[in-house]
Design a protein around this motif. Structure first.
Motif, PDB file in Angstrom:
ATOM      1  N   THR A  32       7.147  31.753  21.282  1.00 28.72           N
ATOM      2  CA  THR A  32       5.600  31.872  21.387  1.00 28.72           C
ATOM      3  C   THR A  32       5.298  31.205  22.771  1.00 28.72           C
ATOM      4  O   THR A  32       6.253  31.012  23.666  1.00 28.72           O
ATOM      5  CB  THR A  32       4.902  31.049  20.221  1.00 28.72           C
ATOM      6  N   THR A  33       3.987  30.789  22.874  1.00 32.39           N
ATOM      7  CA  THR A  33       3.788  30.274  24.179  1.00 32.39           C
ATOM      8  C   THR A  33       4.697  29.090  24.962  1.00 32.39           C
ATOM      9  O   THR A  33       4.973  29.087  25.850  1.00 32.39           O
ATOM     10  CB  THR A  33       2.170  29.699  24.398  1.00 32.39           C
ATOM     11  N   GLN A  34       5.008  28.026  23.974  1.00 35.01           N
ATOM     12  CA  GLN A  34       5.704  27.172  24.534  1.00 35.01           C
ATOM     13  C   GLN A  34       7.131  27.539  25.132  1.00 35.01           C
ATOM     14  O   GLN A  34       7.576  26.959  26.244  1.00 35.01           O
ATOM     15  CB  GLN A  34       6.028  25.911  23.410  1.00 35.01           C
ATOM     16  N   GLN A  35       7.614  28.450  24.405  1.00 36.10           N
ATOM     17  CA  GLN A  35       8.957  29.033  24.898  1.00 36.10           C
ATOM     18  C   GLN A  35       8.649  29.769  26.053  1.00 36.10           C
ATOM     19  O   GLN A  35       9.708  29.873  26.997  1.00 36.10           O
ATOM     20  CB  GLN A  35       9.672  29.825  23.641  1.00 36.10           C
ATOM     21  N   LEU A  36       7.805  30.773  26.011  1.00 42.18           N
ATOM     22  CA  LEU A  36       7.633  31.684  27.259  1.00 42.18           C
ATOM     23  C   LEU A  36       7.392  30.829  28.480  1.00 42.18           C
ATOM     24  O   LEU A  36       7.664  31.249  29.605  1.00 42.18           O
ATOM     25  CB  LEU A  36       6.529  32.523  26.878  1.00 42.18           C
ATOM     26  N   ASP A  37       6.578  29.739  28.443  1.00 46.81           N
ATOM     27  CA  ASP A  37       6.356  28.995  29.714  1.00 46.81           C
ATOM     28  C   ASP A  37       7.623  28.181  30.046  1.00 46.81           C
ATOM     29  O   ASP A  37       7.772  27.872  31.271  1.00 46.81           O
ATOM     30  CB  ASP A  37       5.431  27.936  29.083  1.00 46.81           C
ATOM     31  N   LEU A  38       8.681  28.319  29.493  1.00 45.65           N
ATOM     32  CA  LEU A  38       9.974  27.699  29.986  1.00 45.65           C
ATOM     33  C   LEU A  38      10.811  28.755  30.576  1.00 45.65           C
ATOM     34  O   LEU A  38      11.739  28.341  31.445  1.00 45.65           O
ATOM     35  CB  LEU A  38      10.902  27.305  28.810  1.00 45.65           C
ATOM     36  N   MET A  39      10.445  29.823  30.227  1.00 45.29           N
ATOM     37  CA  MET A  39      11.434  31.188  31.171  1.00 45.29           C
ATOM     38  C   MET A  39      10.859  31.143  32.524  1.00 45.29           C
ATOM     39  O   MET A  39       9.971  30.721  32.988  1.00 45.29           O
ATOM     40  CB  MET A  39      11.019  32.378  30.296  1.00 45.29           C
ATOM     41  N   LYS A  40      11.763  31.969  33.317  1.00 45.18           N
ATOM     42  CA  LYS A  40      11.747  32.118  34.696  1.00 45.18           C
ATOM     43  C   LYS A  40      10.381  32.999  34.729  1.00 45.18           C
ATOM     44  O   LYS A  40      10.024  33.832  34.199  1.00 45.18           O
ATOM     45  CB  LYS A  40      12.935  32.735  35.347  1.00 45.18           C
ATOM     46  N   PRO A  41       9.725  32.884  36.004  1.00 41.88           N
ATOM     47  CA  PRO A  41       8.461  33.766  36.257  1.00 41.88           C
ATOM     48  C   PRO A  41       9.281  35.185  36.446  1.00 41.88           C
ATOM     49  O   PRO A  41      10.545  35.531  36.886  1.00 41.88           O
ATOM     50  CB  PRO A  41       8.142  33.363  37.799  1.00 41.88           C
ATOM     51  N   ASN A  42       8.422  36.163  35.890  1.00 47.81           N
ATOM     52  CA  ASN A  42       8.723  37.642  35.760  1.00 47.81           C
ATOM     53  C   ASN A  42      10.036  38.184  34.870  1.00 47.81           C
ATOM     54  O   ASN A  42      10.812  38.967  35.478  1.00 47.81           O
ATOM     55  CB  ASN A  42       8.968  38.283  37.245  1.00 47.81           C
ATOM     56  N   ALA A  43      10.568  37.105  34.118  1.00 47.33           N
ATOM     57  CA  ALA A  43      11.542  37.408  33.059  1.00 47.33           C
ATOM     58  C   ALA A  43      11.208  38.480  32.291  1.00 47.33           C
ATOM     59  O   ALA A  43       9.913  38.960  32.153  1.00 47.33           O
ATOM     60  CB  ALA A  43      12.017  36.053  32.133  1.00 47.33           C
ATOM     61  N   VAL A  44      12.169  39.273  31.681  1.00 42.74           N
ATOM     62  CA  VAL A  44      11.782  40.550  30.919  1.00 42.74           C
ATOM     63  C   VAL A  44      12.289  39.810  29.381  1.00 42.74           C
ATOM     64  O   VAL A  44      13.436  39.343  29.147  1.00 42.74           O
ATOM     65  CB  VAL A  44      13.001  41.477  31.226  1.00 42.74           C
ATOM     66  N   LEU A  45      11.361  40.176  28.253  1.00 43.10           N
ATOM     67  CA  LEU A  45      11.814  39.777  27.004  1.00 43.10           C
ATOM     68  C   LEU A  45      12.188  40.941  26.123  1.00 43.10           C
ATOM     69  O   LEU A  45      11.489  41.981  26.130  1.00 43.10           O
ATOM     70  CB  LEU A  45      10.604  38.974  26.369  1.00 43.10           C
TER      71      LEU A  45
END
Length: 390
Positions: A211-224
Motif C-alpha cells: 500500500t502507500t507506505q510500501q510504495l513510498d519506499l520503492m525507487k522512483p519510476n519502479a514497476v510493480l
C-alpha cells in the motif's frame, strides 16, 4: 443423518449461516466420494457428507468454503507448482513488455504503407527505443514454486535479484542460486527494487501487503507486477502512486473498476496459469493426490488438513478426522483397547482446529469393525471415521 447433524453443529459453532441443500446447485454425480474441480464455485454448490475430498487443479482455493469443508470432514487439496512454469514465462514476458514498447511498435508498423515501407520503418524505430533488464534489480516477494522460478529466470536475463520470503521451505531454498540474496523484510527489499513481483497466497495477513507506505519506499519510476492474487496490492494506493509519478507502471492479472482504463496499468485477464501444459499438469496432480488419499488415507498438498504420510503395510487402516482438543488420542486408543484391537502403527497431526489420526491394525472381523466404528463416531469431537483395507 447422524453425521450430517454433527457436521452442521460444528459449522454453526464457527458463526456461519447454514443453508439447506435445496439452496445449492446439486452435483449430478451419484454420491461422489471426491470432486476434482478448477473454477467451479463451491460456495454455491452443495457437497454433503459423502464427499471425502475436493481437489482443485490450481493453487488458489478461494472458490472453496474451507471452514465448511473442514467441518464436513472434507479434505481440500490444491496443486502447488503445477502451473509455476506458465506463470514464470508470463512474468518474463511482462518484464520485457515493461521496458520495450513492443505492442505499440507493432500497432505502428501495421499502419505503414507505400513504396518506401522499409525506409519509413527504419526512421520510425527511433520512436520505440526501450531499456534493458540486464543490470536492473528485481525484488521477488514469495520464493515458492513460482517465485523461485521467476528469480532464477531473472538471473538468467542478467538481472540482480533480491528475494523476500519469511516462510520459504527448505526445498525451495535449495532451488535458489547463491546469486540471489534474501532480504530481512520489506523495508530492506523495497528500496532496492527497479521491479517488484509478488508470488504469495492471499490471506488476511497478506491483504493490502503493498500500500502507500510500501510504495513510498520503492525507487522512483519502479514497476510493480502482481500475478499472485487480487487484494494483496492496494489498488487505490497504486493509482495514486502512478498519478504522482512515484510508480512508473503497474502490471497485473486481476482487473477491477478501480484500475481499468488507467494509461499506466497493463491488465491481463487472469491468464497466468492458462497454458495447455499447466492445465494438464494440474489435472494430473489433482487426480493423483485424490487417488492417494482415497486409497491410503495419506494427505499431501492439503490447504485445510495436516500433511500425513505413513506407509500402508497393515491389513486394516483407520483414519479419524476430529477436532483438535486435548486427550483425543487417548480416548480413541482406549476404545480400540476395549475391543482387544492391537495397534501396529499410528500417527496424529493437527492443523489449527482440525486433527487427523491414522491407525494401522491387523485384520478385524466385520461385526467388530462396525461396532468399533460406531463407538468412535459417538465421541462428540469426531467428525469422520474411515476404514481402509489393503
Amino acid at each position: 443423518m447422524k453425521q450430517d447433524i454433527k457436521t452442521y453443529n460444528v459449522i454453526a459453532k464457527e458463526g456461519l449461516e447454514i443453508f439447506p441443500p435445496e439452496k445449492y446447485t446439486i452435483n449430478q454425480s451419484e454420491r461422489p466420494a471426491a470432486l476434482l474441480i478448477r473454477s467451479q464455485d463451491m460456495h454455491k454448490t452443495y457437497f454433503g457428507p459423502n464427499v471425502l475430498a475436493i481437489a482443485r487443479a490450481g493453487a488458489g482455493v478461494n472458490n472453496i468454503p474451507l471452514v465448511q469443508a473442514s467441518a464436513n470432514g472434507t479434505v481440500v487439496f490444491n496443486t502447488p507448482g503445477s502451473n509455476a512454469n506458465a506463470v514464470k514465462e508470463l512474468i518474463v514476458a511482462m518484464l520485457i513488455l515493461a521496458n520495450r514498447p513492443v505492442v505499440s511498435s507493432i500497432a505502428w508498423a501495421k499502419k505503414v504503407v507505400g513504396a518506401d515501407v522499409s525506409l519509413q520503418t527504419e526512421k520510425g524505430k527511433n520512436h520505440f527505443a526501450g531499456t534493458e533488464l540486464a543490470g536492473k534489480t528485481l525484488g521477488v516477494i514469495g520464493l515458492g514454486s513460482v517465485g523461485s522460478k521467476v528469480a532464477q529466470a531473472a538471473v538468467g536475463l542478467g538481472m540482480r535479484v533480491v528475494g523476500y520470503d519469511p516462510y520459504i521451505s527448505v526445498e525451495h531454498a535449495w532451488q535458489l542460486s547463491n546469486e540471489i540474496p534474501r532480504a530481512d523484510g520489506l523495508s530492506d527489499l523495497l528500496p532496492q527494487c527497479d521491479y517488484l513481483t509478488i508470488h504469495i497466497p492471499y490471506t488476511e495477513k497478506n491483504k493490502n501487503l503493498i500500500t502507500t507506505q510500501q510504495l513510498d519506499l520503492m525507487k522512483p519510476n519502479a514497476v510493480l507486477l502482481n500475478y499472485s492474487r487480487w487484494g494483496i496490492v492496494n489498488e487505490k494506493a497504486v493509482v495514486a502512486a502512478l498519478n504522482n509519478g512515484k510508480l512508473q507502471k503497474y502490471m497485473t492479472d486481476f482487473s477491477s473498476n478501480t484500475i481499468i482504463g488507467h494509461p499506466k496499468i497493463v491488465i491481463t485477464p487472469h491468464i497466468g496459469g492458462t497454458t495447455v501444459e499447466a492445465e494438464v499438469n494440474g489435472a494430473k496432480m489433482a487426480a493423483q493426490t485424490l487417488r492417494k488419499y482415497l486409497e491410503t488415507g495419506n494427505i499431501v498438498n492439503s490447504v485445510n488438513f495436516p500433511t500425513i504420510e505413513m506407509p500402508f503395510e497393515a491389513p486394516t487402516r483407520l483414519t479419524l478426522i476430529h477436532q483438535n482438543v486435548p486427550n483425543m488420542v487417548g480416548r480413541i486408543t482406549t476404545i480400540l483397547a476395549d475391543e482387544q484391537i492391537n495397534i501396529d502403527n499410528m500417527i496424529n497431526r493437527s492443523r489449527e482446529k482440525i486433527a487427523y489420526t491414522v491407525i494401522d491394525t491387523g485384520t478385524i472381523a466385520e461385526p467388530l469393525l462396525k461396532k468399533m466404528k460406531d463407538r468412535l463416531l459417538q465421541i462428540p469431537e469426531v467428525i469422520r471415521v474411515r476404514v481402509l483395507k489393503k
